[in-house]
Design a protein around this motif. Structure first.
Motif, mmCIF file in Angstrom:
data_model
loop_
_atom_site.group_PDB
_atom_site.id
_atom_site.type_symbol
_atom_site.label_atom_id
_atom_site.label_comp_id
_atom_site.label_asym_id
_atom_site.label_seq_id
_atom_site.Cartn_x
_atom_site.Cartn_y
_atom_site.Cartn_z
ATOM 1 N N GLY A 71 2.547 6.215 -6.570
ATOM 2 C CA GLY A 71 0.816 6.954 -8.015
ATOM 3 C C GLY A 71 1.383 8.494 -7.206
ATOM 4 N N LEU A 72 1.564 8.875 -6.048
ATOM 5 C CA LEU A 72 1.754 9.976 -5.344
ATOM 6 C C LEU A 72 2.289 11.077 -6.397
ATOM 7 C CD1 LEU A 72 0.347 11.106 -2.131
ATOM 8 C CD2 LEU A 72 -0.955 11.447 -3.325
ATOM 9 N N TYR A 73 3.652 10.465 -6.264
ATOM 10 C CA TYR A 73 4.837 11.959 -6.870
ATOM 11 C C TYR A 73 4.542 11.778 -8.520
ATOM 12 C CZ TYR A 73 8.705 12.338 -9.413
ATOM 13 O OH TYR A 73 10.147 11.897 -10.244
ATOM 14 N N LEU A 96 -3.260 7.703 -11.728
ATOM 15 C CA LEU A 96 -5.179 6.441 -12.058
ATOM 16 C C LEU A 96 -5.055 5.380 -11.721
ATOM 17 C CD1 LEU A 96 -7.377 8.225 -12.068
ATOM 18 C CD2 LEU A 96 -7.859 7.469 -13.862
ATOM 19 N N PHE A 97 -3.906 4.341 -12.794
ATOM 20 C CA PHE A 97 -3.853 2.990 -12.110
ATOM 21 C C PHE A 97 -2.617 2.698 -10.849
ATOM 22 C CE2 PHE A 97 -1.894 -1.068 -13.866
ATOM 23 C CZ PHE A 97 -3.214 -1.404 -13.507
ATOM 24 N N LEU A 98 -1.851 3.223 -10.442
ATOM 25 C CA LEU A 98 -1.492 3.183 -9.825
ATOM 26 C C LEU A 98 -2.603 3.918 -8.197
ATOM 27 C CD1 LEU A 98 1.842 3.710 -10.969
ATOM 28 C CD2 LEU A 98 1.243 1.801 -9.564
ATOM 29 N N ILE A 105 -5.563 1.057 -7.463
ATOM 30 C CA ILE A 105 -4.440 -0.160 -7.215
ATOM 31 C C ILE A 105 -4.182 0.273 -5.413
ATOM 32 C CG2 ILE A 105 -2.976 -1.952 -6.657
ATOM 33 C CD1 ILE A 105 -2.584 -1.627 -9.844
ATOM 34 N N GLY A 106 -3.326 1.329 -5.634
ATOM 35 C CA GLY A 106 -2.848 1.369 -3.563
ATOM 36 C C GLY A 106 -4.929 1.787 -2.623
ATOM 37 N N PHE A 107 -5.385 2.474 -3.440
ATOM 38 C CA PHE A 107 -6.614 2.376 -2.841
ATOM 39 C C PHE A 107 -7.415 1.276 -2.665
ATOM 40 C CE2 PHE A 107 -7.944 6.784 -3.278
ATOM 41 C CZ PHE A 107 -7.244 7.531 -2.861
ATOM 42 N N THR A 108 -6.565 0.821 -3.148
ATOM 43 C CA THR A 108 -7.472 -1.357 -3.277
ATOM 44 C C THR A 108 -6.941 -2.486 -1.965
ATOM 45 O OG1 THR A 108 -7.957 -1.020 -4.832
ATOM 46 C CG2 THR A 108 -7.859 -3.203 -4.873
ATOM 47 N N LEU A 109 -5.349 -1.576 -2.189
ATOM 48 C CA LEU A 109 -4.524 -2.193 -0.824
ATOM 49 C C LEU A 109 -4.744 -1.157 0.238
ATOM 50 C CD1 LEU A 109 -1.692 -2.718 -3.379
ATOM 51 C CD2 LEU A 109 -2.391 -4.469 -2.231
ATOM 52 N N TYR A 110 -4.839 -0.766 0.610
ATOM 53 C CA TYR A 110 -4.886 0.357 1.857
ATOM 54 C C TYR A 110 -6.229 -0.277 2.209
ATOM 55 C CZ TYR A 110 -7.212 3.832 4.627
ATOM 56 O OH TYR A 110 -7.648 4.465 5.931
ATOM 57 N N THR A 163 0.682 -0.987 -0.218
ATOM 58 C CA THR A 163 -0.181 -0.122 0.187
ATOM 59 C C THR A 163 0.845 1.447 0.022
ATOM 60 O OG1 THR A 163 -1.743 -1.133 1.339
ATOM 61 C CG2 THR A 163 -1.902 1.539 1.078
ATOM 62 N N ALA A 164 1.866 1.593 1.113
ATOM 63 C CA ALA A 164 2.661 2.401 1.113
ATOM 64 C C ALA A 164 3.536 3.088 -0.166
ATOM 65 C CB ALA A 164 3.968 2.751 2.223
ATOM 66 N N LEU A 165 3.954 0.959 -0.336
ATOM 67 C CA LEU A 165 5.117 1.996 -2.479
ATOM 68 C C LEU A 165 4.051 2.195 -3.080
ATOM 69 C CD1 LEU A 165 7.329 -1.559 -2.575
ATOM 70 C CD2 LEU A 165 7.642 1.301 -2.561
ATOM 71 N N THR A 166 3.071 1.738 -3.660
ATOM 72 C CA THR A 166 1.880 2.034 -4.528
ATOM 73 C C THR A 166 1.460 3.051 -4.628
ATOM 74 O OG1 THR A 166 0.713 1.019 -3.637
ATOM 75 C CG2 THR A 166 1.062 0.344 -5.665
#
Lengths: 59, 221, 240
Positions: C22-24, C191-193, C196-201, C15-18
């Motif tokens: 993604g934010l970057y 957008l994609f990242l 995925i990040g939200f899903t993992l979160y 989660t933290a990685l994606t």
């Protein structure tokens, strides 16, 4: 350098819309995480205390 | 079938003996609609423009008002458990109770609507469609509401909770009910709207008793 | 329980990685839109939040169906653990939509079909949460909530259809197309990242919340067991 940062923070004049959006996202996500973790720790602590109690009494 | 008829008759008789229910709902309906001219001003054009919407929204609220007593009395005095044990399937019991509820509250709303349309200066072309739309729409309100009434049986603050659960589900009926009247006033074809309202009702007749009966069963467990 | 303990740290790290990458990409790499300028960056929060709002409701409905059909106790817990997260994502979607709408449409709120549907979804979430917590017996709340979630699944398409239809009837005078005709790869990736990040979160926090609920169940059982012998009554009292 600092000009670059200010330029970035200005977001082309949309700063007052972009940053609250990202800020709220951060606050909400972190908030939900912290709340869940805190509840977890609290329950876990209670469970451990209760189990120790039970063991102590059985002895 | 006989048992079904008897159940409807029983509910109707109970409602009429206690009286009040239908009168209260209609009273609420009329009074609330009458508040609108005070809120938005007495100009006939404005009232005519918002009339259909006001009548429908208020009808939703009035229907909601009587819902929390749909099963409560039977639940509290235990007759619901006897009904659940009777040979009549619980789904049929639900349909019977909804039918009785509609006769007691929905039908008076339909009858009161033209009077309120008069107060709100609704265009004459809208009257028959308003009545037709409410005839098709109010049964859906009773049926959908029954699900919420069954779910909130025995809950804390059941009445407020019921409105929170049910009002979002009423939105489709509201949209097409108002649209039918506005189409008729605008000289457009109102048949599709009425047909969709009818479709909602036909879909609600099998689906809502299914969910309501499931909710009642878990409440009785 | 053991499986979740093994998966949880990996979920958290992923989660933290994606979300970080993604934010970057969303803030620094993605180009400003030729029409909307930098305001388009709100999309990287708004759109994934909207996806999550629906995805979480799907999970909630699935868990509810499992809970009702197989009476699996874990499904009840999963549904209840997911609902507040779903409500959070829905709120995020609404507020960011409003923040995006103000510069683009000139108002904080338009009765756009999508915004309206999401608003209704938000109320469905709130109704579910309120219903689950409205009973003295937790099992009754869980059962009632499961039925409500399934009723919502049947109703969501109907509501969506009605609102879309209603919106075309009352089309606002000027509506801008969201995002433009094509989405460039430089925008698609963040957008994609983020999605995925939200899903993992969601997965991570969901696991934590389910574990909390399981422990709460255990606590309940333990306390009941303690209450039974009379002399333990005082001990259980002080522990609670």
């Amino acid at each position: 350098m600092s000009q670059g940062v200010t330029h970035f923070l200005e977001m082309g004049g949309y700063a007052r819309f972009v940053w609250p959006a990202f800020g709220l996202a951060g606050v909400l996500l972190v908030g939900m995480l912290v709340q869940s973790l805190r509840a977890y720790r609290q329950r876990q602590g209670e469970l451990e205390r209760l189990q120790q109690d039970g063991r102590g009494r059985r002895r | 079938m006989r048992a079904f008829r008897l159940l409807v008759q029983r509910d109707l008789r109970l409602a009429f003996r206690q009286g009040g229910d239908a009168a209260m709902v209609v009273g609420f309906f009329v009074l609330t609609v009458i508040l609108f001219p005070f809120g938005v001003g007495p100009e006939p054009e404005i009232l005519a423009r918002i009339g259909a919407g006001v009548i429908w929204v208020t009808a939703l609220l009035a229907a909601l008002l009587s819902l929390d007593r749909l099963f409560t009395a039977d639940y509290e005095d235990g007759s619901l458990e006897i009904l659940a044990l009777s040979p009549l399937p619980l789904e049929a019991v639900v349909v019977a109770k909804c039918l009785a509820h509609w006769i007691v509250t929905g039908l008076p709303l339909v009858l009161a609507a033209p009077l309120l349309a008069l107060f709100l200066n609704l265009d004459a072309a809208g009257y028959p469609v308003l009545i037709l739309a409410m005839l098709l729409g109010t049964p859906s309100l009773s049926l959908i509401g029954a699900v919420g009434a069954a779910l909130t049986l025995g809950a804390r603050r059941g009445g407020v909770l019921l409105s929170l659960l049910i009002l979002p589900l009423y939105i489709p009926v509201l949209i097409f009910g108002v649209a039918a009247v506005e189409a008729a006033i605008g000289g457009l074809s109102f048949r599709p709207h009425l047909m969709i309202l009818g479709a909602f009702m036909l879909a609600a007749i099998p689906l809502s008793p299914l969910a309501t009966a499931a909710a009642l069963r878990q409440a009785l467990e | 329980m053991r499986l979740s303990a093994a998966v949880l740290p990996w979920c958290a790290i992923a989660t933290a990685l994606t979300l970080g990458v993604g934010l970057y990409l969303a803030l620094f790499v993605a180009p400003p839109d030729y029409q909307q300028g930098e305001a388009v960056r709100i999309m990287f929060i708004h759109v994934p939040a909207a996806w999550m709002a629906m995805f979480v409701y799907g999970n909630l409905a699935l868990a509810s169906a499992v809970a009702l059909i197989w009476r699996h106790p874990l499904a009840d817990l999963a549904g209840q653990a997911a609902a507040p997260l779903g409500a959070g994502f829905t709120l995020l979607c609404l507020v960011t939509g409003s923040l995006w709408g103000q510069p683009m449409w000139g108002t904080w709120w338009v009765w756009d079909a999508r915004l309206t549907s999401v608003l209704v979804l938000f109320f469905l979430y709130l109704g579910y949460i309120a219903l689950v917590n409205a009973f003295d017996e937790p099992t009754r709340g869980a059962r009632a909530g499961a039925i409500l979630a399934l009723v919502g699944v049947v109703n969501i398409p109907i509501i969506k259809f009605s609102v879309d239809w209603w919106n075309t009837l009352h089309q606002p005078a000027s509506i801008m197309r969201m995002g433009g005709p094509t989405i460039d790869a430089s925008m698609l990736w963040p957008l994609f990242l983020m999605a995925i990040g939200f899903t993992l979160y969601f997965l991570t926090v969901l696991l934590i919340r389910i574990r909390t609920a399981i422990i709460a169940r255990k606590l309940q059982v333990l306390r009941m067991a303690e209450l039974e012998p009379d002399e333990d009554f005082a001990g259980a009292r002080s522990a609670s």
